[in-house]
Scaffold this active site. Sequence first.
Site, PDB file in Angstrom:
ATOM      1  CG  ASP A  65      34.966  38.510  43.566  1.00  0.00           C
ATOM      2  OD1 ASP A  65      34.825  39.626  44.086  1.00  0.00           O
ATOM      3  OD2 ASP A  65      34.027  37.702  43.390  1.00  0.00           O
ATOM      4  CB  ALA A  66      41.459  37.694  44.891  1.00  0.00           C
TER       5      ALA A  66
END
Length: 256
Positions: A65-66
Amino acid sequence: MIFFHPRWPVFYEDNHLLVPYKPAGVIMQRDIPGRPTMDELAKAWLKTRYGKPGRVFAGIVHRLDAPVAGVVVLARTSKAAARLSAQFRQGNVEKRYLAVVEGQPSRESDHLVHHLTRRGRSSAVASDAAADTQTAGLSYRLLATQGDTSLLSVRLETGRRHQIRLQLADIGCPILGDRRYGARHTLPHGCIALLAHRLCFSHPTRQEEMCFETPMPEGWPWPANEAPAAPPLWTIEAYLADGLVLPGEIRQVDRN
């Protein structure tokens, strides 16, 4: 080896693989305008390192995930991409994370199994298995507590969207900074205190096990007991503040 900055490490690289560190705030592949991506960065780094004038292959075989930092692997050939993707898909990759969570779990260690369902760009825990749910499993171990937060070691068994974030939140221990899934406190730049700490897989051509670990990055919200002299930086913003200049073809970070 370094990746555009003296404190941005490349843990391993050969003709088949590239294993760099991913700072929080960098996405794996283009889906958010105004953010650099790991595949774009990897291609630019390889072009510069080897003086390649044409197109360069750097295949995404898994995702972080970012807002998560840690170890990632990219494939340098389509054959390596297919074989690595199969390992991730079949659950043959060891994935260990460190997580700073709010509160303290009721058990020092546990094995969690949940049924998750997708809701747009988020996910949710379902009460029962259904046609639209996926089973998610992980094991965790409590490493330490500090005030109202705890440090957990997490071994991921499946690769469901946001599953660590959801499963820990469901036992009353949301990841620090993860307001989407119930955390009370925010962290800078929308980051969350989840680190992809260790990654083990079989080399796609030599069939030997390879393991890579990253130390806790500088700025991460837990004190490291034995920090190296110059650990990685936690976020892409920290690299930019420390003089990182992204290649011209890479989109700059949108700070707004």
